[in-house]
Write a protein that holds these residues in place. Structure first.
Motif, PDB file in Angstrom:
ATOM      1  N   VAL A  78      -9.202  33.843  17.253  1.00 31.43           N
ATOM      2  CA  VAL A  78      -9.904  33.424  18.461  1.00 31.43           C
ATOM      3  C   VAL A  78      -9.867  34.567  19.459  1.00 31.43           C
ATOM      4  O   VAL A  78      -8.792  35.085  19.784  1.00 31.43           O
ATOM      5  N   ASP A  79     -11.033  34.968  19.908  1.00 33.35           N
ATOM      6  CA  ASP A  79     -11.096  35.931  21.003  1.00 33.35           C
ATOM      7  C   ASP A  79     -10.987  35.114  22.285  1.00 33.35           C
ATOM      8  O   ASP A  79     -11.937  34.441  22.695  1.00 33.35           O
ATOM      9  N   VAL A  80      -9.821  35.136  22.896  1.00 31.36           N
ATOM     10  CA  VAL A  80      -9.585  34.238  24.040  1.00 31.36           C
ATOM     11  C   VAL A  80     -10.288  34.737  25.309  1.00 31.36           C
ATOM     12  O   VAL A  80     -10.271  34.054  26.323  1.00 31.36           O
ATOM     13  N   ASP A  81     -10.907  35.901  25.220  1.00 32.07           N
ATOM     14  CA  ASP A  81     -11.698  36.379  26.356  1.00 32.07           C
ATOM     15  C   ASP A  81     -13.162  35.962  26.258  1.00 32.07           C
ATOM     16  O   ASP A  81     -13.809  35.698  27.255  1.00 32.07           O
ATOM     17  N   THR A  82     -13.689  35.947  25.029  1.00 30.77           N
ATOM     18  CA  THR A  82     -15.108  35.593  24.870  1.00 30.77           C
ATOM     19  C   THR A  82     -15.302  34.196  24.302  1.00 30.77           C
ATOM     20  O   THR A  82     -16.398  33.650  24.374  1.00 30.77           O
ATOM     21  N   GLY A  83     -14.273  33.647  23.694  1.00 32.37           N
ATOM     22  CA  GLY A  83     -14.402  32.320  23.090  1.00 32.37           C
ATOM     23  C   GLY A  83     -14.984  32.343  21.684  1.00 32.37           C
ATOM     24  O   GLY A  83     -15.214  31.295  21.083  1.00 32.37           O
ATOM     25  N   ILE A  84     -15.225  33.522  21.157  1.00 34.10           N
ATOM     26  CA  ILE A  84     -15.780  33.619  19.804  1.00 34.10           C
ATOM     27  C   ILE A  84     -14.654  33.394  18.790  1.00 34.10           C
ATOM     28  O   ILE A  84     -13.583  33.979  18.903  1.00 34.10           O
ATOM     29  N   GLU A 141       3.213  37.146  11.038  1.00 30.42           N
ATOM     30  CA  GLU A 141       2.103  38.000  11.497  1.00 30.42           C
ATOM     31  C   GLU A 141       1.527  37.460  12.799  1.00 30.42           C
ATOM     32  O   GLU A 141       1.203  38.218  13.717  1.00 30.42           O
ATOM     33  N   GLN A 142       1.408  36.143  12.846  1.00 25.32           N
ATOM     34  CA  GLN A 142       0.829  35.506  14.024  1.00 25.32           C
ATOM     35  C   GLN A 142       1.639  35.862  15.271  1.00 25.32           C
ATOM     36  O   GLN A 142       1.088  36.242  16.308  1.00 25.32           O
ATOM     37  N   ALA A 143       2.950  35.755  15.136  1.00 24.92           N
ATOM     38  CA  ALA A 143       3.818  36.034  16.290  1.00 24.92           C
ATOM     39  C   ALA A 143       3.694  37.490  16.705  1.00 24.92           C
ATOM     40  O   ALA A 143       3.616  37.815  17.896  1.00 24.92           O
ATOM     41  N   GLU A 144       3.641  38.351  15.708  1.00 22.11           N
ATOM     42  CA  GLU A 144       3.564  39.785  16.003  1.00 22.11           C
ATOM     43  C   GLU A 144       2.235  40.115  16.688  1.00 22.11           C
ATOM     44  O   GLU A 144       2.172  40.836  17.673  1.00 22.11           O
ATOM     45  N   LEU A 145       1.144  39.528  16.166  1.00 26.67           N
ATOM     46  CA  LEU A 145      -0.185  39.805  16.723  1.00 26.67           C
ATOM     47  C   LEU A 145      -0.329  39.256  18.141  1.00 26.67           C
ATOM     48  O   LEU A 145      -1.017  39.839  18.968  1.00 26.67           O
ATOM     49  N   ARG A 146       0.342  38.135  18.406  1.00 26.43           N
ATOM     50  CA  ARG A 146       0.226  37.544  19.741  1.00 26.43           C
ATOM     51  C   ARG A 146       0.747  38.500  20.809  1.00 26.43           C
ATOM     52  O   ARG A 146       0.244  38.523  21.931  1.00 26.43           O
ATOM     53  N   THR A 147       1.727  39.304  20.433  1.00 30.13           N
ATOM     54  CA  THR A 147       2.247  40.262  21.415  1.00 30.13           C
ATOM     55  C   THR A 147       1.202  41.314  21.745  1.00 30.13           C
ATOM     56  O   THR A 147       1.286  41.987  22.749  1.00 30.13           O
ATOM     57  N   ARG A 148       0.193  41.446  20.877  1.00 23.99           N
ATOM     58  CA  ARG A 148      -0.882  42.402  21.146  1.00 23.99           C
ATOM     59  C   ARG A 148      -2.167  41.693  21.574  1.00 23.99           C
ATOM     60  O   ARG A 148      -3.262  42.224  21.429  1.00 23.99           O
ATOM     61  N   ASN A 149      -2.005  40.461  22.039  1.00 23.60           N
ATOM     62  CA  ASN A 149      -3.139  39.679  22.539  1.00 23.60           C
ATOM     63  C   ASN A 149      -4.182  39.381  21.459  1.00 23.60           C
ATOM     64  O   ASN A 149      -5.364  39.225  21.734  1.00 23.60           O
ATOM     65  N   HIS A 175      -5.066  36.555  18.734  1.00 21.00           N
ATOM     66  CA  HIS A 175      -4.664  35.153  18.580  1.00 21.00           C
ATOM     67  C   HIS A 175      -5.247  34.543  17.319  1.00 21.00           C
ATOM     68  O   HIS A 175      -6.440  34.275  17.251  1.00 21.00           O
ATOM     69  N   ARG A 176      -4.366  34.399  16.365  1.00 19.68           N
ATOM     70  CA  ARG A 176      -4.779  33.787  15.103  1.00 19.68           C
ATOM     71  C   ARG A 176      -4.129  32.422  14.962  1.00 19.68           C
ATOM     72  O   ARG A 176      -3.056  32.190  15.502  1.00 19.68           O
ATOM     73  N   GLY A 177      -4.804  31.584  14.200  1.00 15.19           N
ATOM     74  CA  GLY A 177      -4.252  30.250  13.984  1.00 15.19           C
ATOM     75  C   GLY A 177      -4.496  29.796  12.567  1.00 15.19           C
ATOM     76  O   GLY A 177      -5.407  30.277  11.887  1.00 15.19           O
TER      77      GLY A 177
END
Lengths: 779, 165, 288
Positions: free
Chosen positions: A642-648, A436-444, A446-448
């Motif tokens: 992680v919202d890599v745009d807002t840092g939340i 799921e993580q890999a799939e979601l990363r393609t849609r920006n 970002h889970r960890g």
């Protein structure tokens, strides 16, 4: 069996109907209210204090300064003999010549209401001479730093080193060395009910009665007696309902001591309830460490060595009576503790600086020890191209290793790392998450995922404070009274701040005795009524007070059966007690009720043959012997986005698999662990006591100091492995630290996993949006 | 005392009350110390923690952010008087909180219950997300919030399945 | 902490309130819902001699729709506005923003007039009023004047209100048919004051936008209009390139104050993120 059952708490019903009784709910005749004049400066010399304006105000009864308290209350030093050489500067209830943190109290204003007392406090003027503030351990230990305490050469409060094996050689030979510089910022316990006390002094009998929101009534009784110069049996400390404690309320607090001294001087009851700003300024704080650590790996991920350097930003003084050392000490002793490794090198430097005193708050040192090692393992595994979970598994101490003493010097009886990990992986499908993580990363998106393995020290043994020279009881005593009706009153030295130890003890007594739960009432939190004990802190209630209760119940059971046997002319071994009835084991015939024995025992004692001296009031006690702690353990897994745009950072899922030994009541343990985990998530993402360089606290309200709320918290799954301790019959180890101990490490690893595609990493908690975006290079 | 005072009359938990109060006294301090309704608590005095939540004219408010004089002529309910004419909702919430251990120290609990009660009256079938959202102004330091959310959801479900008479 | 001592009056009607205010002026504070003022009083950060409680003045609780405007009485509470179908229909920007304000118990007391008069730089409603080019009615015994939102907010907690004036109503133009309204903000937790936020209104026109209004909160000492960015967005069709251009423009247009926890560069960055997200939503609406 009552022990182990999901029993809701009796006391909760009263709290749910609004009939709790917390300290501030109590008002006594002619009671005065205390407000404190606090230092606006982090470090300053106290000049003249002008109280005339305050005293002129209607409703102000007295304004007291350190000089006024001189005869009423002694000063103290937070020494600990197991840590020789640790500086223990003298502290007094009100600051004498110098204030050493913003918020330290210099004068006490007593008024007819809290509002009026505050009016008075505003009108006390103090001639301050500001001194340079020392706000950071690096700064504090620099040669040119201002020194806080005149009797010290510098601000170094303590230094320690642990060496095992040859770490340097191992690092030189390693295939890879993971290295990180961590910063764990300062926060606190932040109980919803602030600290509070009502002190009442009766001069005729020279008797001090204290109602205090506190975890340890007997400790306070001893301290107040000694510091106020009163005979101990003339001091009674009652802890009514306590609105959260978390370690915050098991210390001596100078403010509360001022209330006692004022009550004694004025011979009127004095109430002091800290407001929220005072709480942030002057509560005991925790953490505030800068840790540099390295871990050496073989090519296959074997941990070869670990090196930890902890710089501990302590407060202005050591915390009395325990001292502040434990947090640093736990860090250097527990980092990497779940893992088998022979070469260890750890250094600790603890510095005094101009912040509120730092002491023991839930899970002392554990979250840091856990996060440091767990992050290094993830870093190392990533670098070696290994699965971080597999690296953990191959390095865990496992069954064959126990009992063992860790390289940090901690004794482990029987821990279950592998079993906890296995269970965790049954619940969370990591492979599926990775997909799921890999799939979601393609849609920006970002889970960890982050894993953290932790050790949880519980149930401190008597040697730690006994040898340390403190009057802190690690022994628990239980007194059981079989009342005339056949009901049982149980008096314990443990205290209940809502975690439910009263119910756990009730279950133990009812279960061992063989009577219905409803026939047992637990009474706690009163130093005059309850037998001497240590109260509740450090996850000691179930393990120590539970075992004392078990022993007392076994003795009472024996006594009841002895009487029954003599009345029935049977052998006691033929009888048992079930559901409050004395039952013949062979025939299951119910001979008589316990209440009948009680009636005879109390009112017709002549019916019992003279050679049977079976008491219906019994006392038993329990302390561990020869070990500083018991230990539990567990694994936490966090999944965050992680919202890599807002840092939340949004926690999505959180799992705690925990081994606390024998579980008295899963219903209570579950939410205790969840609450601890949420405090850990708070530490990981939100909570921070920030000061400016001049020592002004920037987070003195709930608008600035962020606590975790329902809206942001995930559901937290809890699962158990039960490996009872064999040091007691009951087998409970304790469960209060677990949630907090592992959450920071799990969240830190999860966030770093989420941002790994950006080749970024973060090692500073709380992980604020700004820190995270800076790590990501977004601004 | 130096405080300026006013006479106020109001209804608290169904009973008419008349008192002289200092105008600077806030509602929760008035309820607690003048009337003895100590079920509402004081946690921050800035409206952030929700411990002081009471119901003023049928809506939850922060008791620390209302002056007692502002409640003159109003109808106030605290946890001690809540649940009147609510078809058993508050009693069910209290019972479910007890059963599921949705409280530890109990300091936040009255405020939490009043907020949950208000939510379920307006929205009988909230999602977990909606429950978390509605309760996100009430700080609980002991539980992990989960048992609280569970309890509110369980009451909601039970009422759907077996509506109270 | 407990509030300092003060006196208290609850005038029966608006003239009575204005009269008290005229007499006591700077020594007095108005109190309506009290959700900001009582916080300040409880921390002893304000020390008025007199509180004039206008919370019950029915004259300030009107919600009026005219041909082109909605007029909101200063005493309407956040919960009143949230529940109003008229607001939802005619002022969707406001409707969206209210969901971000604090928590239910606070929304039950807090008023729009109180929020605007407090002029917290991170307040949602202030930014909405600025975005919608609202007019505020300021009334005193000297008479009534209307002040534009852009002139009203003068700095942190500073407004054009004279000591004897009451903010009695807010007049906002109704949205154009087909207009777009988007409110968004970044806050650490639900109900927290925003680290940065944005109130956006525009009308689509031939693949682009006209009448663009873009107000920001939390990034200056008051709510501000991003005028350069507004102009840029009106200057041609909206596409990915223009979205990026606008996001870059707005980052250069704001100059947030120093804050140890949230550095200016972080807030600037957030404004860019918020605008990019807003415009993506507009583009999605275009293509739908």
């Amino acid at each position: 069996m009552t022990i182990g059952a999901e029993v809701p708490r009796d006391r909760a019903k009263r709290l749910l109907s609004g009939r709790g009784r917390y300290v501030d709910d109590i008002n006594l005749p002619r009671m005065l209210h205390l407000a404190l004049v606090r230092s606006p400066h982090a470090h300053a010399r106290i000049g003249a204090i002008d109280r005339a304006d305050a005293l002129a105000l209607p409703g102000i009864v007295a304004v007291l300064t350190a000089a006024d308290l001189e005869t009423a209350v002694s000063s103290w030093r937070a020494a600990h003999k197991l840590f020789p050489g640790m500086a223990a500067p003298e502290q007094s209830a009100l600051a004498r010549d110098v204030v050493r943190w913003q918020g330290e109290a210099v004068a006490a204003v007593l008024g007819e209401s809290r509002a009026v007392a505050e009016d008075g406090a505003e009108r006390v003027s103090v001639d301050w001479r500001e001194l340079p503030a020392v706000m950071d351990a690096n700064q504090a230990l620099a040669p040119e730093a201002a020194v806080l305490h005149g009797d010290m050469a510098n601000n170094l409060a303590f230094a320690a080193e642990i060496t095992a094996g040859d770490a340097e050689a191992a690092f030189r030979a390693a295939a890879h060395v993971a290295e990180e510089h961590f910063r764990f910022h300062r926060h606190s316990g932040v109980s919803l009910e602030p600290r509070g006390i009502i002190a009442e002094f009766e001069p005729g009998e020279s008797r001090l009665t204290v109602h205090q929101s506190h975890q340890t009534p007997h400790q306070q009784q001893d301290l107040y007696a000694r510091l106020l110069g009163l005979p101990e049996h003339k001091v009674r400390v009652i802890c009514p309902d306590v609105g959260g404690a978390f370690g915050l309320k098991h210390h001596l607090m100078a403010d509360e001591l001022v209330a006692c001294a004022a009550a004694r001087l004025l011979c009127r009851p004095v109430k002091y309830i800290a407001d929220r700003l005072e709480s942030f300024l002057s509560d005991v704080h925790c953490r505030d460490h800068e840790v540099h650590a390295r871990m050496a790996f073989s090519p296959t991920g074997e941990i070869l060595a670990l090196q930890v350097d902890d710089l501990f930003n302590a407060g202005a003084y050591g915390q009395y009576p325990r001292s502040s050392i434990a947090e640093g000490n736990q860090i250097i002793r527990l980092t990497g503790a779940p893992y088998r490794h022979a070469n260890y090198q750890a250094n600790l430097r603890m510095a005094f600086l101009n912040k509120s005193i730092l002491g023991h708050i839930r899970s002392v040192g554990h979250p840091i020890a856990c996060a440091v090692a767990e992050r290094l393992i993830d870093l190392g595994a990533s670098r070696l191209g290994l699965d971080p979970i597999a690296v953990r598994r191959r390095n865990y101490l496992n069954e064959a290793d126990f009992p063992t003493t860790s390289v940090g010097g901690v004794e482990f009886e029987n821990l279950s790392f592998t079993a906890c990990l296995d269970k965790a992986l049954e619940i969370i499908d990591v492979a599926q998450f990775r997909q799921e993580q890999a799939e979601l990363r393609t849609r920006n998106v970002h889970r960890g995922i982050g894993v953290a393995t932790f050790v949880e020290l519980t149930a401190i043994g008597p040697e730690y404070y006994g040898e340390g020279g403190q009057h802190i009881s690690a022994q628990e005593t239980c007194l059981l009274r079989l009342e005339a009706s056949g009901a049982v009153r149980c008096y314990t030295g443990a205290t209940d701040q809502g975690q439910g130890i009263d119910t756990g003890i009730q279950q133990v007594v009812a279960g061992v005795l063989g009577v219905p739960l409803s026939e047992v009432e637990v009474i706690s939190g009163d130093s005059a009524l309850c037998p001497m004990g240590g109260g509740s802190w450090g996850s000691r209630g179930a393990a120590l007070a539970g075992e004392a209760a078990l022993r007392a119940a076994a003795t009472l059971r024996q006594n009841i059966l002895a009487i029954a046997a003599s009345l029935l002319q049977k052998n006691a071994t033929e009888l048992t007690i079930e559901q409050g009835m004395v039952v013949d084991i062979a025939t299951t015939y119910a001979h008589m009720a316990v209440s009948e024995i009680s009636r005879i025992g109390h009112f017709q004692p002549y019916s019992i043959p003279g050679d049977v001296t079976a008491d219906l009031t019994v006392v038993e006690r329990y302390a561990t012997r020869g070990r500083l702690f018991l230990a539990g353990n567990g694994v936490q897994i966090a999944i965050v986005e992680v919202d890599v745009d807002t840092g939340i950072v949004r926690p999505l899922r959180h799992l705690v698999v925990h081994d606390c030994g024998r579980i008295l009541n899963p219903l209570l343990v579950r939410e205790q662990i969840r609450g601890g985990a949420v405090q850990g998530i708070g530490a990981a993402l939100y909570e921070e006591l920030r000061y400016d360089p001049a020592g002004q606290l920037l987070t003195g309200s709930f608008a600035d100091y962020l606590v975790p709320m329902a809206g942001e918290m995930p559901d937290i799954e809890v699962a158990h492995i039960e490996t009872p301790t064999e040091t007691s019959v009951l087998g409970a180890k304790g469960a209060g630290e677990a949630g907090t101990a592992g959450a920071v490490g799990a969240i830190l690893n999860a966030v770093n996993d989420a941002i790994s595609p950006f080749a970024a990493s973060i090692a500073e908690v709380p992980i604020t949006p700004a820190r995270l975006l800076r790590a990501l290079g977004r601004f | 005392m130096s405080s300026k005072s006013r006479r106020i009359t109001l209804t608290v938990n169904g009973e008419a009350v008349a008192r002289d109060v200092p105008v600077r006294l806030n509602l929760v301090d008035f309820l607690r110390h003048d009337l003895g309704f100590t079920g509402s608590h004081v946690g921050c005095e800035q409206g952030a923690c929700g411990a002081c939540t009471v119901v003023l004219d049928d809506q939850t408010v922060r008791g620390c952010l209302v002056l007692a004089v502002q409640a003159d002529g109003c109808v106030v309910q605290t946890i001690e008087g809540a649940g009147n004419g609510d078809n058993g909702l508050m009693a069910e919430l209290q019972a479910m909180f007890h059963l599921l251990n949705a409280l530890q120290c109990g300091f936040c609990t009255p405020g939490m219950l009043l907020s949950a009660h208000e939510l379920l009256q307006a929205n009988p079938l909230p999602s977990r997300e909606e429950i978390r959202d509605y309760l996100s102004g009430n700080f609980c330091r002991c539980t992990g919030y989960q048992a609280i959310v569970d309890a509110v959801a369980a009451v909601s479900r039970a009422r759907r399945e077996a509506p109270a008479a | 902490m407990k509030a300092p001592d003060f006196d208290y009056e609850r005038p029966a009607d608006l003239p009575g309130a204005l009269d008290l205010l005229a007499r006591h002026g700077a020594e007095a504070s108005l109190i309506a819902g009290g959700q900001s003022l009582l916080t300040l009083l409880n921390f002893r950060l304000a020390a008025p001699e007199l509180l004039i409680d206008i919370g019950r003045l029915a004259a300030l609780k009107q919600l009026v729709e005219t041909d082109r405007h909605i007029e909101i009485g200063g005493l309407l509470r956040h919960c009143d506005l949230a529940a109003s179908p008229l607001i939802a229909r005619a002022l969707p920007l406001l409707h969206q923003a209210i969901g971000h304000i604090a928590h239910p118990a606070v929304r039950h007391r807090g008023t729009i007039g109180g929020s605007l008069a407090m002029a917290d730089p991170a307040a949602e409603l202030a930014a909405c009023c600025l975005a919608l080019d609202g007019q505020f009615s300021l009334l005193s015994t000297r008479g009534q004047r209307w002040v534009a939102a852009g002139d009203f907010f003068q700095g942190i907690y500073a407004t054009a209100l004279a000591p004897d004036e009451i903010l009695t109503a807010v007049r906002l133009p109704k949205g154009e048919p087909g207009g777009i309204s988007i409110f968004d903000e970044v806050a650490r937790r639900r109900g927290d004051f925003a680290l940065a936020g944005l109130a956006f209104a525009a009308t689509p026109q031939a693949g682009g936008l006209k009448g663009v209004r873009l107000a920001l909160l939390g990034v200056a000492d008051r709510p501000i209009l991003a005028r350069d960015t507004m102009a840029l967005l009106e200057s041609g069709p909206l596409n990915q390139a223009r979205v990026e251009q606008a996001a870059a423009r707005i980052v250069g247009e704001v100059d947030p104050p120093e804050d140890p926890a949230y550095p200016p560069a972080y807030r600037r960055h957030l404004v860019g993120v918020l605008l990019r997200r807003t415009l993506q939503r507009v583009l999605m609406a275009f293509s739908a």
